[in-house]
Design a protein around this motif. Sequence first.
Motif, PDB file in Angstrom:
ATOM      1  N   GLU A   1      41.989  39.801  57.312  1.00 34.55           N
ATOM      2  CA  GLU A   1      41.119  39.652  56.157  1.00 34.55           C
ATOM      3  C   GLU A   1      40.361  40.944  55.888  1.00 34.55           C
ATOM      4  OE1 GLU A   1      37.182  37.576  58.168  1.00 34.55           O
ATOM      5  OE2 GLU A   1      38.685  36.307  57.214  1.00 34.55           O
ATOM      6  N   ILE A   2      39.959  41.097  54.650  1.00 32.48           N
ATOM      7  CA  ILE A   2      39.121  42.214  54.233  1.00 32.48           C
ATOM      8  C   ILE A   2      37.917  41.645  53.494  1.00 32.48           C
ATOM      9  CG2 ILE A   2      41.063  43.796  54.028  1.00 32.48           C
ATOM     10  CD1 ILE A   2      40.834  43.415  50.952  1.00 32.48           C
ATOM     11  N   GLU A   3      36.938  42.499  53.255  1.00 34.37           N
ATOM     12  CA  GLU A   3      35.753  42.088  52.500  1.00 34.37           C
ATOM     13  C   GLU A   3      35.664  42.918  51.236  1.00 34.37           C
ATOM     14  OE1 GLU A   3      31.945  40.720  54.395  1.00 34.37           O
ATOM     15  OE2 GLU A   3      31.214  42.607  53.534  1.00 34.37           O
ATOM     16  N   VAL A   4      35.410  42.245  50.129  1.00 38.16           N
ATOM     17  CA  VAL A   4      35.283  42.896  48.831  1.00 38.16           C
ATOM     18  C   VAL A   4      33.873  42.636  48.310  1.00 38.16           C
ATOM     19  CG1 VAL A   4      36.194  43.095  46.486  1.00 38.16           C
ATOM     20  CG2 VAL A   4      37.735  42.520  48.382  1.00 38.16           C
ATOM     21  N   ARG A   5      33.122  43.717  48.091  1.00 36.17           N
ATOM     22  CA  ARG A   5      31.745  43.619  47.595  1.00 36.17           C
ATOM     23  C   ARG A   5      31.726  44.174  46.170  1.00 36.17           C
ATOM     24  NH1 ARG A   5      29.923  46.887  52.944  1.00 36.17           N
ATOM     25  NH2 ARG A   5      30.787  45.402  54.466  1.00 36.17           N
ATOM     26  N   ILE A   6      31.516  43.276  45.220  1.00 33.98           N
ATOM     27  CA  ILE A   6      31.615  43.631  43.804  1.00 33.98           C
ATOM     28  C   ILE A   6      30.232  43.599  43.185  1.00 33.98           C
ATOM     29  CG2 ILE A   6      32.622  42.992  41.575  1.00 33.98           C
ATOM     30  CD1 ILE A   6      34.891  41.672  43.094  1.00 33.98           C
ATOM     31  N   GLU A   7      29.923  44.667  42.443  1.00 38.70           N
ATOM     32  CA  GLU A   7      28.682  44.648  41.680  1.00 38.70           C
ATOM     33  C   GLU A   7      28.795  43.559  40.629  1.00 38.70           C
ATOM     34  OE1 GLU A   7      25.774  47.801  39.317  1.00 38.70           O
ATOM     35  OE2 GLU A   7      27.484  48.489  40.505  1.00 38.70           O
ATOM     36  N   HIS A   8      27.713  42.824  40.430  1.00 41.35           N
ATOM     37  CA  HIS A   8      27.762  41.605  39.628  1.00 41.35           C
ATOM     38  C   HIS A   8      28.463  41.848  38.303  1.00 41.35           C
ATOM     39  CE1 HIS A   8      26.548  38.019  37.411  1.00 41.35           C
ATOM     40  NE2 HIS A   8      26.309  37.484  38.588  1.00 41.35           N
TER      41      HIS A   8
ATOM     42  N   SER B   1      42.218  50.114  44.106  1.00 36.04           N
ATOM     43  CA  SER B   1      42.819  50.726  42.921  1.00 36.04           C
ATOM     44  C   SER B   1      42.786  49.777  41.727  1.00 36.04           C
ATOM     45  CB  SER B   1      44.260  51.147  43.225  1.00 36.04           C
ATOM     46  OG  SER B   1      44.302  52.097  44.273  1.00 36.04           O
ATOM     47  N   ALA B   2      43.079  48.500  41.964  1.00 32.60           N
ATOM     48  CA  ALA B   2      43.078  47.525  40.873  1.00 32.60           C
ATOM     49  C   ALA B   2      41.694  47.350  40.272  1.00 32.60           C
ATOM     50  CB  ALA B   2      43.622  46.183  41.377  1.00 32.60           C
ATOM     51  N   LEU B   3      40.684  47.289  41.103  1.00 28.40           N
ATOM     52  CA  LEU B   3      39.321  47.123  40.594  1.00 28.40           C
ATOM     53  C   LEU B   3      38.853  48.376  39.868  1.00 28.40           C
ATOM     54  CD1 LEU B   3      37.653  45.261  43.618  1.00 28.40           C
ATOM     55  CD2 LEU B   3      38.330  44.287  41.418  1.00 28.40           C
ATOM     56  N   ALA B   4      39.194  49.537  40.412  1.00 30.44           N
ATOM     57  CA  ALA B   4      38.795  50.774  39.742  1.00 30.44           C
ATOM     58  C   ALA B   4      39.473  50.915  38.392  1.00 30.44           C
ATOM     59  CB  ALA B   4      39.132  51.963  40.638  1.00 30.44           C
ATOM     60  N   ALA B   5      40.724  50.492  38.289  1.00 28.37           N
ATOM     61  CA  ALA B   5      41.447  50.582  37.020  1.00 28.37           C
ATOM     62  C   ALA B   5      40.823  49.688  35.955  1.00 28.37           C
ATOM     63  CB  ALA B   5      42.913  50.210  37.226  1.00 28.37           C
ATOM     64  N   ARG B   6      40.193  48.598  36.373  1.00 27.25           N
ATOM     65  CA  ARG B   6      39.520  47.686  35.432  1.00 27.25           C
ATOM     66  C   ARG B   6      38.062  48.063  35.215  1.00 27.25           C
ATOM     67  NH1 ARG B   6      41.924  42.632  34.744  1.00 27.25           N
ATOM     68  NH2 ARG B   6      40.050  42.196  33.478  1.00 27.25           N
ATOM     69  N   GLY B   7      37.612  49.131  35.839  1.00 31.89           N
ATOM     70  CA  GLY B   7      36.228  49.560  35.652  1.00 31.89           C
ATOM     71  C   GLY B   7      35.225  48.742  36.433  1.00 31.89           C
ATOM     72  N   VAL B   8      35.679  48.028  37.439  1.00 33.11           N
ATOM     73  CA  VAL B   8      34.779  47.195  38.250  1.00 33.11           C
ATOM     74  C   VAL B   8      34.310  48.011  39.438  1.00 33.11           C
ATOM     75  CG1 VAL B   8      34.553  45.072  39.594  1.00 33.11           C
ATOM     76  CG2 VAL B   8      35.987  45.108  37.542  1.00 33.11           C
ATOM     77  N   ARG B   9      33.010  48.156  39.574  1.00 30.42           N
ATOM     78  CA  ARG B   9      32.454  48.894  40.693  1.00 30.42           C
ATOM     79  C   ARG B   9      32.412  47.980  41.917  1.00 30.42           C
ATOM     80  NH1 ARG B   9      26.992  51.781  38.875  1.00 30.42           N
ATOM     81  NH2 ARG B   9      27.268  52.592  41.020  1.00 30.42           N
ATOM     82  N   ALA B  10      33.039  48.429  42.990  1.00 30.97           N
ATOM     83  CA  ALA B  10      33.161  47.576  44.167  1.00 30.97           C
ATOM     84  C   ALA B  10      33.365  48.431  45.404  1.00 30.97           C
ATOM     85  CB  ALA B  10      34.333  46.595  44.012  1.00 30.97           C
ATOM     86  N   VAL B  11      33.136  47.791  46.548  1.00 32.38           N
ATOM     87  CA  VAL B  11      33.427  48.367  47.857  1.00 32.38           C
ATOM     88  C   VAL B  11      34.425  47.446  48.546  1.00 32.38           C
ATOM     89  CG1 VAL B  11      32.523  48.979  50.130  1.00 32.38           C
ATOM     90  CG2 VAL B  11      31.180  49.490  48.074  1.00 32.38           C
ATOM     91  N   VAL B  12      35.540  47.999  48.979  1.00 33.47           N
ATOM     92  CA  VAL B  12      36.575  47.227  49.667  1.00 33.47           C
ATOM     93  C   VAL B  12      36.686  47.772  51.087  1.00 33.47           C
ATOM     94  CG1 VAL B  12      38.968  46.445  49.642  1.00 33.47           C
ATOM     95  CG2 VAL B  12      37.798  46.977  47.483  1.00 33.47           C
ATOM     96  N   THR B  13      36.528  46.917  52.077  1.00 37.64           N
ATOM     97  CA  THR B  13      36.515  47.390  53.461  1.00 37.64           C
ATOM     98  C   THR B  13      37.210  46.392  54.388  1.00 37.64           C
ATOM     99  OG1 THR B  13      35.095  48.029  55.324  1.00 37.64           O
ATOM    100  CG2 THR B  13      34.236  46.341  53.844  1.00 37.64           C
ATOM    101  N   SER B  14      37.849  46.939  55.409  1.00 32.31           N
ATOM    102  CA  SER B  14      38.418  46.101  56.471  1.00 32.31           C
ATOM    103  C   SER B  14      37.510  46.045  57.677  1.00 32.31           C
ATOM    104  CB  SER B  14      39.789  46.656  56.892  1.00 32.31           C
ATOM    105  OG  SER B  14      39.660  47.986  57.377  1.00 32.31           O
ATOM    106  N   ASP B  15      36.396  46.790  57.644  1.00 38.62           N
ATOM    107  CA  ASP B  15      35.424  46.792  58.741  1.00 38.62           C
ATOM    108  C   ASP B  15      34.404  45.698  58.462  1.00 38.62           C
ATOM    109  OD1 ASP B  15      33.951  47.401  60.952  1.00 38.62           O
ATOM    110  OD2 ASP B  15      33.072  49.254  60.133  1.00 38.62           O
TER     111      ASP B  15
END
Length: 280
Positions: A172-179, A254-268
């Motif tokens: 699993e990974i964790e995705v932190r998306i700005e609202h 890459s998918a979130l950045a292409a849609r202009g969504v600011r997010a942090v994607v991490t496996s840690d």
Amino acid sequence: MGDVWASLELNGWSIAGIVATLLATWLLASLARKGVRAALARVPNLTVGVQRLAERIVVYGIWLIGIGISLSFLGASMQPVLAIALVVGVVLVLVLRGIADNFAASVVLQTRHPVAVGDEIESGGFVGTVTELNGRSVVIRTVDGRTVHVPNSELLGERFVNNSAHGARRSEIEVRIEHPGEPGTGAENASAPDPVRALVVEAVEEAKGVHRHESVQLRPITLGAGRAVYRVRYWHHPQHGVAVTDAVVDSVASALAARGVRAVVTSDLPPAPLTPPMEL
């Protein structure tokens, strides 16, 4: 030992008895070796090292009995001989106790098949692929190139994890998306949470190495003002976890950045926060 040699009676009959006993012992040891070899050949996946160790134990035991019988033909007092044999036996038991434990454990491992060559296991703080099963230990090669010998008795006596038992493993990974939709984030086009979640799931499914027959799961962890945190679970080959996780992180980011969504994607993944008992 002087009393033993003084009590010996050397004559033609005693020599004949000794020769006959030793020949019979040699014949019986040879037959026993073949019998043990044939019996162990029927046990699946038993290594050559384990077979040879079992043969030697049986053969050595027969020879010890034969030598004891040969000494009796000389009229030797058997009490000193038995005392010496008892001391030697106790010493051998103490010395070979670990070997015997590991041998017995190896028989269990190679007949019950909790692990097999090629499996990835976790034991004693080490994670690696099993490269050999022998009469003493299970040999594993870790992901950083080290070779670890885990004693068979220790492997059975302690808890261990077989990551390859079911042919797939979940990570699993964790995705932190700005609202979504927050002014100034550049994510106004993804104002609803469902399109963003679908985008994350689709990106994970397209990552190289992710299994298609097990569905990707997205769990919301935090949904509040300003951000949303998700845990994304996916399945992959048990020995490809690092490579697949890297591909998943790259694909989602890459998918979130292409849609202009600011997010942090991490496996840690961070540890779970401490919660007071009254708030559980």
